[in-house]
Design an enzyme around this catalytic site. Structure first.
Site, short mmCIF file in Angstrom:
data_model
loop_
_atom_site.label_atom_id
_atom_site.label_comp_id
_atom_site.label_asym_id
_atom_site.label_seq_id
_atom_site.Cartn_x
_atom_site.Cartn_y
_atom_site.Cartn_z
N ARG A 1 32.14 -7.52 -10.82
CA ARG A 1 31.68 -7.20 -12.18
C ARG A 1 30.47 -6.27 -12.19
O ARG A 1 30.31 -5.48 -13.10
CB ARG A 1 31.33 -8.49 -12.91
CG ARG A 1 32.54 -9.00 -13.67
CD ARG A 1 32.19 -10.19 -14.47
NE ARG A 1 31.71 -11.25 -13.59
CZ ARG A 1 31.71 -12.54 -13.90
NH1 ARG A 1 32.14 -12.92 -15.07
NH2 ARG A 1 31.30 -13.45 -13.07
N HIS B 1 38.94 -26.72 7.45
CA HIS B 1 38.62 -26.34 8.83
C HIS B 1 38.88 -27.46 9.85
O HIS B 1 39.54 -27.25 10.87
CB HIS B 1 37.14 -25.97 8.96
CG HIS B 1 36.70 -24.90 8.01
ND1 HIS B 1 37.50 -23.84 7.67
CD2 HIS B 1 35.54 -24.71 7.34
CE1 HIS B 1 36.85 -23.05 6.83
NE2 HIS B 1 35.66 -23.55 6.61
N LYS C 1 39.35 -19.85 0.99
CA LYS C 1 39.22 -21.26 0.67
C LYS C 1 38.16 -21.42 -0.41
O LYS C 1 37.33 -20.52 -0.53
CB LYS C 1 38.88 -22.07 1.91
CG LYS C 1 37.47 -21.78 2.45
CD LYS C 1 37.03 -22.82 3.42
CE LYS C 1 36.32 -23.97 2.75
NZ LYS C 1 34.86 -23.80 2.64
N LYS D 1 25.48 -31.20 6.41
CA LYS D 1 24.42 -30.20 6.27
C LYS D 1 23.12 -30.86 6.67
O LYS D 1 22.97 -32.09 6.56
CB LYS D 1 24.32 -29.74 4.82
CG LYS D 1 25.58 -29.10 4.27
CD LYS D 1 25.69 -27.65 4.64
CE LYS D 1 26.88 -26.99 3.96
NZ LYS D 1 27.27 -25.74 4.62
#
Ligand code: BG6
Length: 536
Positions: A86, A284, A192, A384
């Protein structure tokens, strides 16, 4: 056959020395079949349209990979990239922006100004909103232009790297504007996440198939393109000595770890909706599990390899709702001080709801109900803000039937099961096998030692990144390392009961500190089977 006669000075910037003759023939099923092992890549001319060109993936991975392929002349020099998003930009502004990203994110490779100048001439930009029909007309005009100016032979690879909610609409619009048919081939790479759950993934498949044949749909899972993941197949099926041990008789359990030290890095809004199970395990890590555990294909080609992966995923036991608590653990990191640095908790990250129930850590025990793996737990964990970035697969073999030297080995679980094979996916790519050895001295004192293979020192050359490999594959029409509809469906099926159960659970988050190895419940999940997580 596509051929190039390059000068001997192969590594020189090609524009200084290049003499090239190109004879173009389309890549067909027939010439793919001639080279299923993919030694000889005949990358045909083509244009690549990247939707979401000003996004993170494009900057960090796609453009650096394309530049690198161009630099190494692994793709046809008759190619063009048409970026679209955009943000209003001219071709030159797009080139400048991409130059900044490529020079910053190029991994283990030099940035060459002269090569960049030639590469930049292949970059174009079309600003537009994907829900506006005019954008597709503008792309068509640009494609017609580059087909002439860059001899792209009418071949077009569309790369959907936009917000996933646009995938179906974009494919539909490509069809409606006749962009999925043309003089050459037309293929679409879909990033994904493919769907948000089983139902939406099925719906997305249906919508895509209304426009495209499965053979032109390339669902990308970049883990399958990693050299070390591909090497699992080489290790298992290129050697004779491991496969006889690769089953329930010798293997006690398998652990797959994908730990990341980073937090959500400005992706809070996306991640909050996704969570670790969707972000890493559904795609994954299930594909890694399939690669580690699948049966040998009879032939190494796209369909046979994918058939085996799909078959394995279909054999994974689907949890009953009441089993989820026992076999799956959800976690979320809280704030902590690590190495003198204050790390934010997930709920304090930008764009994240302060009450978010998102899993930033997920651990699951899977069982594969087939003859090879019956009863062998496959533990998968990802998170994480773990202590370090490491992805590996540990195959733990049974202890010997008699503890002849047990005095020396009774110090704990590790020694009680001495034989451990670790396939290191990243960052220190390699393979190591642990076994017990006699320590020097008069007594039979045993100590674990290891035999190590290290990619870097054994081959001494740079491995292509996953995106380099996968882009070349899509350009040559080789889907071996892309996921097929049935594989995606099966991998959603195995995580769906966990997602459903977690959606109805109120977790007491945060339940692990940033910089730690995850929640206590994860250790407990393994302890119930008499196992422990190894520290990678
Ligand atoms: C992406 C996930 O697919 O994979 C990210 O969306 C994750 O959250 C990344 O960080 C990990 O990839 P790699 O190649 O760095 O292990």
């Amino acid at each position: 056959m596509y051929q190039e006669n390059w000068p001997d000075t192969y590594f020189w910037p090609y524009h200084q020395t290049r003499t090239m003759s190109v004879i173009v023939q389309p890549v067909t099923e027939a010439n793919l079949l001639q080279d299923p092992l993919r030694f000889d890549r005949h990358v045909p001319p083509c244009a690549i349209v990247i939707f979401g060109a000003s996004g993170d993936l494009s900057k960090r991975k796609l453009l650096p990979s394309l530049y690198r392929l161009f630099y190494e002349r692994r793709i046809s020099q008759s190619f063009a990239v048409v970026g679209s998003s955009r943000t209003p930009m001219s071709d030159d502004q797009f080139r400048d922006k991409m130059k900044e990203s490529v020079s910053k994110f190029l991994e283990d490779a030099p940035f060459d100004e002269d090569v960049w100048k030639s590469f930049a001439q292949c970059l174009f930009y079309v600003a537009g909103d994907m829900s506006n029909p005019e954008s597709y007309e503008a792309i068509r005009e640009k494609l017609d232009e580059v087909e002439q100016s860059h001899q792209t032979a009418g071949n077009v690879l569309f790369y959907l790297s936009t917000q996933p909610s646009f995938y179906a609409e974009a494919v539909k619009a490509l069809g409606a504007h006749n962009l999925t048919k043309g003089r050459g081939w037309r293929r679409v790479i879909i990033e994904k996440p493919f769907g948000h759950d089983l139902q939406s993934a099925r719906k997305l498949n249906e919508e895509i198939h209304q426009v495209l044949d499965e053979s032109n749909v390339y669902r990308i899972d970049h883990y399958l393109g990693k050299e070390t993941v591909q090497n699992i197949l080489a290790f298992r099926f290129g050697n004779g000595i491991f496969e006889p041990l690769w089953n329930r008789r010798y293997v006690d359990f398998i652990q797959i770890t994908a730990a990341e030290s980073i937090g959500v890095e400005g992706r809070g809004a996306y991640y909050q909706e996704a969570g670790a199970l969707r972000d890493m395990i559904q795609n994954h890590l299930s594909q890694v599990m399939a690669t580690v555990a699948m049966e040998p294909p009879t032939v190494f080609d796209a369909n046979n390899v994918r058939d085996e992966r799909a078959k394995l995923l279909r054999a994974v036991r689907i949890m009953k709702p009441e089993e989820v608590e026992k076999y799956a653990v959800s976690g979320q990191y809280g704030p902590a001080k690590v190495g003198g640095q204050d790390l934010l908790g997930f709920r304090q990250e930008p764009s994240v709801d302060p009450n978010a129930q998102t899993d930033t850590y997920a651990a699951v025990t899977f069982f594969i109900d087939n003859w090879r793996w019956a009863g062998v737990p496959i533990y998968i964990r990802t998170g994480k803000r773990m202590p370090k970035r490491v992805t590996d697969i540990a195959i733990q073999f049974h202890a010997p039937p008699l503890g002849l030297f047990s005095q020396e080995t009774k110090s704990g679980l590790r020694e009680a099961r001495p034989n451990l094979l670790v396939l290191r996916i990243q960052p220190e790519e390699g393979i190591s096998l642990r076994f017990l050895s006699k320590s020097p001295g008069s007594g039979m004192r045993l100590r674990p030692v290891s035999m190590d293979f290290n990619y870097g020192s054994s081959f001494g050359e740079r491995s292509p990144t996953a995106y380099e490999t996968l882009l070349v594959d899509a350009m040559t029409g080789d889907p071996t390392l892309y996921t097929r509809q049935d594989m995606v469906d099966a991998s959603w099926q195995i995580v769906q009961p966990i997602l459903d159960s977690w959606a109805n659970t109120k977790f007491d988050f945060p339940n692990y500190d940033a910089g730690s190895w995850g929640p206590k419940a994860s250790e407990e999940m393994l302890a119930r089977q008499g196992h422990v997580w190894r520290i990678p």
